[in-house]
Design a protein around this motif. Sequence first.
Motif, PDB file in Angstrom:
ATOM      1  N   CYS A 222       0.819  -1.213   0.000  1.00 17.95           N
ATOM      2  CA  CYS A 222       0.000   0.000   0.000  1.00 17.95           C
ATOM      3  C   CYS A 222       0.853   1.263   0.000  1.00 17.95           C
ATOM      4  CB  CYS A 222      -0.910   0.006   1.229  1.00 17.95           C
ATOM      5  SG  CYS A 222      -2.020  -1.433   1.309  1.00 17.95           S
ATOM      6  N   HIS A 223       0.453   2.203  -0.859  1.00 10.48           N
ATOM      7  CA  HIS A 223       1.101   3.511  -0.908  1.00 10.48           C
ATOM      8  C   HIS A 223       0.291   4.533  -0.123  1.00 10.48           C
ATOM      9  CE1 HIS A 223       4.505   2.913  -3.757  1.00 10.48           C
ATOM     10  NE2 HIS A 223       3.809   1.804  -4.004  1.00 10.48           N
ATOM     11  N   ASP A 224       0.962   5.609   0.279  1.00 11.23           N
ATOM     12  CA  ASP A 224       0.404   6.501   1.295  1.00 11.23           C
ATOM     13  C   ASP A 224      -0.087   7.834   0.742  1.00 11.23           C
ATOM     14  OD1 ASP A 224      -0.241   6.523   4.028  1.00 11.23           O
ATOM     15  OD2 ASP A 224       1.398   7.906   4.466  1.00 11.23           O
ATOM     16  N   ASP A 225      -0.486   7.879  -0.517  1.00 16.26           N
ATOM     17  CA  ASP A 225      -0.888   9.148  -1.130  1.00 16.26           C
ATOM     18  C   ASP A 225      -2.078   9.795  -0.430  1.00 16.26           C
ATOM     19  OD1 ASP A 225       0.751   9.266  -3.909  1.00 16.26           O
ATOM     20  OD2 ASP A 225       0.233   7.203  -3.400  1.00 16.26           O
ATOM     21  N   PRO A 231      -3.383   1.932   7.686  1.00 14.12           N
ATOM     22  CA  PRO A 231      -4.718   1.352   7.905  1.00 14.12           C
ATOM     23  C   PRO A 231      -5.095   0.285   6.875  1.00 14.12           C
ATOM     24  CG  PRO A 231      -4.801   3.728   8.173  1.00 14.12           C
ATOM     25  CD  PRO A 231      -3.429   3.403   7.677  1.00 14.12           C
ATOM     26  N   ASN A 232      -4.744   0.504   5.620  1.00 17.87           N
ATOM     27  CA  ASN A 232      -5.057  -0.500   4.599  1.00 17.87           C
ATOM     28  C   ASN A 232      -4.280  -1.796   4.827  1.00 17.87           C
ATOM     29  OD1 ASN A 232      -7.025   0.785   3.043  1.00 17.87           O
ATOM     30  ND2 ASN A 232      -5.523   1.906   1.844  1.00 17.87           N
ATOM     31  N   SER A 233      -3.017  -1.676   5.253  1.00 19.22           N
ATOM     32  CA  SER A 233      -2.210  -2.871   5.510  1.00 19.22           C
ATOM     33  C   SER A 233      -2.770  -3.661   6.685  1.00 19.22           C
ATOM     34  CB  SER A 233      -0.754  -2.477   5.785  1.00 19.22           C
ATOM     35  OG  SER A 233      -0.191  -1.807   4.677  1.00 19.22           O
ATOM     36  N   ASN A 257       5.373   4.427   1.189  1.00 21.52           N
ATOM     37  CA  ASN A 257       4.680   3.167   1.422  1.00 21.52           C
ATOM     38  C   ASN A 257       4.205   3.052   2.865  1.00 21.52           C
ATOM     39  OD1 ASN A 257       5.518   1.213  -1.133  1.00 21.52           O
ATOM     40  ND2 ASN A 257       7.086   2.736  -0.676  1.00 21.52           N
ATOM     41  N   ALA A 258       3.554   1.953   3.156  1.00 23.67           N
ATOM     42  CA  ALA A 258       3.202   1.646   4.545  1.00 23.67           C
ATOM     43  C   ALA A 258       4.487   1.501   5.350  1.00 23.67           C
ATOM     44  CB  ALA A 258       2.385   0.354   4.609  1.00 23.67           C
ATOM     45  N   GLU A 259       4.475   2.079   6.566  1.00 21.54           N
ATOM     46  CA  GLU A 259       5.682   2.108   7.381  1.00 21.54           C
ATOM     47  C   GLU A 259       5.859   0.822   8.179  1.00 21.54           C
ATOM     48  OE1 GLU A 259       4.884   6.689   8.462  1.00 21.54           O
ATOM     49  OE2 GLU A 259       3.400   5.168   7.886  1.00 21.54           O
ATOM     50  N   LEU A 260       7.004   0.196   7.983  1.00 15.37           N
ATOM     51  CA  LEU A 260       7.337  -1.034   8.691  1.00 15.37           C
ATOM     52  C   LEU A 260       7.197  -0.872  10.192  1.00 15.37           C
ATOM     53  CD1 LEU A 260       8.681  -3.858   9.015  1.00 15.37           C
ATOM     54  CD2 LEU A 260      10.891  -2.690   8.884  1.00 15.37           C
TER      55      LEU A 260
END
Length: 447
Positions: A222-225, A231-233, A257-260
């Motif tokens: 998931c990208h964070d635009d 939340p999507n992850s 991206n989604a943050e690890l």
Amino acid sequence: MKIYRDYDDLPKIKLPLGQEVSISDSTIRDGAQMPGIVVRSHHKVKIYEYLHRIGIEKLETFVYNERDRKAIKLMQDLGYEFPEITGWARANPADIDMVLNVDGIEETGILMSVSDPHIFDKMGLKSREAAEKKYLDALQYAVDHGLRTRAHIEDMTRADNYNFVFPLVKQIMDIDPDCTIRICDTIGFGVPFEGVDEPYGLPAIIKHLRNELNVKNIETHCHDDFGLAVPNSIAGYWYGANWSNVTFLGIGERAGNAELEKILLFLMRRIEGFDKYNLECLVEFAQFMEKEIGIRIPRNKSVVGKNVFAHESGIHTAGVIKNPFTYEPYPPEIVGGKRTFLVGDSSGIEVLRYKVQEALNELMNVHIEVDKNDKRLREIQADIQKLYNEDKRVSCISDEEILAYVKKYFMFNPMVSKDMHRQDEDDNPQEAPTGKFSRDPHLHGVD
């Protein structure tokens, strides 16, 4: 009655499907494409070491050029079992051959762009059918040559899923039943809400893949635009995905991206049954990324920002000093952080007292407790507030400045209260006190 006064008192959330979930990292692949940075080979190796310390299961990397392959060799030389190093390829045999030519790589991702803008405008293909053939031929080639596969379904949240993507996935599963289907929310249009269907709803997509197409391995990317990557992850896990693909600090193209680190913290602290990851190096990892690669980390960034465990305002600091649970959602040591108290324009007497005691302890090398009504403490507070009231200060008071205030008011001023009827030393030098702190009713020294 339930009482919540400590971290261990709080209940944890259960994933409704109870599946085992894992993480694959793309910091040195997707993350390295972030504009304005260069991730060199030795950086990639260091990132790999941090991911190993955390316990991340997989890592993906490019194999296109010499520096990519050099980094892979250096990582492999460390001899770690995990993260497993996996490749990445466009949907053509030449790219897959590059992966096959790197010893030790047994899995590759294959890019499959599925939205009409990608098929027709980016790739210049004549039809969806042409795209389908291209992707399936590449997948078959990888499988025939012994590779495990991940199908990167690019821009799935802007695609015609029921008429094109889901039938494509069914054919993918016929070729490789163990293929991981990566749902790529390429420009962040996906949403985590149940009841949202074509093409945005991540829950609907995941449930269809799982329940209708019997996909065993589902991964979100998931990208964070729109700010919804994390939340999507997490919604991905909630509705049945067993993998999420992320980058450390969320680095990557555009908004990233989604943050690890956020996914890890949520799993470890909020979800029941998670103890396989070690988060104690996260702050150190972030400092490395900032110093060596030039990733600017906002002070208020979740998990690793400098302000995460910094307290200034009066109500907050008073609460944390008495019980950190009041305003800290998890202990600093969980992520390798450190609690700090700052004196600023919103600080109350409690944090100032804490800082003054800290300075006195440093000066005297004993534990000193200062009464909050001590006149000298109030004088320091008045001096500091005057700076802010007169707009002479736009930052917090440093520890060095607190130390200077302590020396001025506590070390150089008379330390015995007037009500003690102290005689002047000139009147009776034999009775002059020798221990300044011992006779002050507002200070208590403890060896």
